[in-house]
Enzyme design. Structure first.
Site, PDB file in Angstrom:
ATOM      1  CG  HIS A 132      11.734  68.718  45.106  1.00  0.00           C
ATOM      2  ND1 HIS A 132      12.473  69.841  44.800  1.00  0.00           N
ATOM      3  CD2 HIS A 132      12.226  67.743  44.312  1.00  0.00           C
ATOM      4  CE1 HIS A 132      13.355  69.557  43.868  1.00  0.00           C
ATOM      5  NE2 HIS A 132      13.226  68.275  43.559  1.00  0.00           N
ATOM      6  CG  ASP A 162      12.702  72.775  46.530  1.00  0.00           C
ATOM      7  OD1 ASP A 162      12.265  71.931  47.341  1.00  0.00           O
ATOM      8  OD2 ASP A 162      13.060  72.476  45.361  1.00  0.00           O
ATOM      9  N   GLY A 234      16.633  63.607  39.385  1.00  0.00           N
ATOM     10  CA  GLY A 234      17.623  62.937  40.216  1.00  0.00           C
ATOM     11  C   GLY A 234      18.788  63.842  40.565  1.00  0.00           C
ATOM     12  CG  ASN A 235      21.369  66.192  37.940  1.00  0.00           C
ATOM     13  OD1 ASN A 235      21.067  65.792  36.832  1.00  0.00           O
ATOM     14  ND2 ASN A 235      22.601  66.133  38.401  1.00  0.00           N
ATOM     15  CB  SER A 236      16.288  67.411  42.815  1.00  0.00           C
ATOM     16  OG  SER A 236      15.524  67.821  41.715  1.00  0.00           O
ATOM     17  N   GLY A 292       7.040  93.521  53.454  1.00  0.00           N
ATOM     18  CA  GLY A 292       5.582  93.618  53.497  1.00  0.00           C
ATOM     19  C   GLY A 292       5.010  94.315  52.275  1.00  0.00           C
TER      20      GLY A 292
END
Length: 497
Positions: A132, A162, A234-236, A292
């Site tokens: 992201h 992510d 901002g730490n992402s 599955g």
């Protein structure tokens, strides 16, 4: 008088002892212990976090992204009074040509800028961050702690975990040491390092609050490390490190009702990251191995029954994974799993939560075999499962490029837009051997939509092909128009024969 003097002497001795103890504690707390070979400090011992910070800080970078201004066509409902008051007698005709009650507008989106964090994992310039952080970016700039700047390119992304892998052209970069996140213990000290609110590289400290934490929702792999080290916007993409300064997770999100830190942060463990990075380097897309099945933690399922006032069956265990659905063409169905089974372990590893199963499978590839232990009607059973990909086989899934279509593609020009009364589209030319020819699409056809998304640029089609080629149904559903004005609809299969 003599007795009073004795009391004073006793009191002074007690005060002296208290001051001595206080001094001892201060000196002891400020001692710098040697770096331990274990990431967790011994119980009751002070924790020196300066060593971890010094070691890890140079490996954490700031990532700045830019999305260029773009032209978009949007539709909105027409105000029934808008044209009455602007043109009450209809002198200028129906502005919508009598085609429904919506009107199309051309909108110029502003140039957007954002920032996040990343971690250098190799000295030759590979950097891990969150998907992201770089999603939709036209320009990516990486800034090191020594203020060196590099332009970066995306090697691959994975929305399901992510995670994203980007690369800069650099040598001898300060790569971080990667540790095994599965060895982390709840209560262990960790540092979160990143660039919150774009104020500069920042270090916060806390402990591991929980492991294999799932936040629920979406078709995503969730087995987070939960920490009370402060994580903010901002730490992402930044680093979660142990007391040895070794990477144990990639900071991904915070849990807050206000949008700012309120006590809980979440990081993607390196046990998942390592596999994703390796796959993106090798295949360009993640090779995801699936059993599955659909299900949930057993206790979540039983709590749901209680909330509905329903009787809770005796499953024979209180922990495990309740199987709510088995995909007909999935690996689980081939191995004999059925709805209502309760999976209790995989390859001998006990399972309490779906997040634990997801984390374990995140290290597997299609074709790998695992042994499941499960209960059916309280009877213990085992099954060997050959894991499959999303398309129901064990082949390597590769992200397709536009070449698979076998044609030249360009954006329609202004004259073509005017002639066909369209606002966007991609024109097909020189159809050769490929997916478009097999679908009977010929020269001149203009693609307007693919898989329900508008095709305004060649990049839009590239993304649609990439996404569809790695999905459960590798198919493009294309809508468009011929130069004659005839509209057409095609199903384009992207699988290789």
């Amino acid at each position: 008088m003599k007795k009073l003097s004795n009391y004073l002497v006793y009191a002074m001795c007690i005060i002296a002892i208290a001051f001595s103890a206080g001094s001892f504690v201060k000196v002891y707390a400020n001692q710098t212990p040697l770096a331990s070979t274990s990431s967790a400090a011994p119980a009751g011992q002070p924790v020196d976090l300066t060593y971890a910070a010094d070691k890890a800080l140079p490996s954490v970078v700031t990532i700045k992204v830019v999305q260029n201004s773009k032209t978009q066509i949007i539709e909105r409902q027409i105000d029934p009074f808008e044209d009455f008051f602007s043109d009450p007698f209809g002198f200028f005709g129906n502005p919508n040509n009598g085609q429904g009650n919506t009107r199309k507008y051309r909108q110029q989106t502003p140039k957007r800028q954002g920032s996040g964090s990343g971690v250098i994992i190799s000295s030759d310039g590979y950097i891990v961050t969150n998907n992201h952080v770089v999603d939709g970016a036209d320009e990516i700039t990486v800034i090191l702690t020594d203020n060196r700047e590099f332009s970066a390119k995306v090697i691959g992304t994975d929305a399901t975990t992510d995670l994203a892998l980007v690369k800069v052209n650099g040598k001898d970069l300060p790569a971080i040491t990667i540790a095994d996140s599965q060895k982390l213990k709840v209560g262990e000290w960790v540092l979160a390092i990143g660039n919150p609110f774009s104020i500069g590289t920042t270090v916060t400290a806390g402990i591991v609050s929980a492991k294999a934490r799932s936040m629920g929702g979406g078709n995503v792999v969730q087995s987070f490390i939960q920490t009370d080290a402060a994580i903010n916007r901002g730490n992402s993409g930044g680093a979660l490190v142990n007391t040895n300064g070794e990477l144990v997770g990639i900071n991904a999100m915070l849990y807050s009702e206000t949008g700012s830190y309120s006590g809980y942060g979440f990081a993607i463990p390196t046990s998942i990251m390592n596999k994703v990075v390796d796959d993106l380097k090798t295949y360009g897309t993640v090779q995801r191995a699936l059993i599955g099945i659909q299900g949930s933690d057993l206790n979540v399922y039983t709590d749901g029954l209680k909330d509905q006032g329903k009787e809770v069956p005796d499953f024979g265990v209180v922990n495990g994974i309740y199987v709510a659905k088995v995909d007909e063409d999935g690996a689980g169905a081939s191995a004999g799993l059925k709805e209502g089974d309760v999976i209790t372990s995989i390859d001998g590893k006990n399972l309490k939560a779906m997040a634990e199963l997801q984390e374990y499978l995140a290290n597997k590839r299609p074709g790998d075999k695992v042994t499941l232990t499960y209960l059916r009607n309280k009877s213990k059973k085992t099954a060997t499962v050959t894991l499959k990909n999303a398309q129901g086989n064990t082949k390597v899934v590769k992200s397709a490029d536009l070449d698979v279509l076998g044609a030249n593609i360009r954006e329609v020009n202004a004259e073509e837009k005017k002639q066909l009364e369209i606002n966007y589209g991609l024109k097909v030319a020189k159809v050769g051997n490929g997916a478009l020819k097999k679908a009977r699409i010929t020269d001149g056809f203009i693609i307007l939509n693919a898989n329900d998304a508008p095709m305004r640029t060649v990049a839009d089609l590239q993304e649609a092909v990439k996404s569809a080629s790695t999905s459960k149904d590798p198919v493009l559903y294309i809508k468009g128009i011929y130069p004659t004005g005839k509209k057409a609809y095609f199903v384009v299969e992207l699988t290789e024969e």
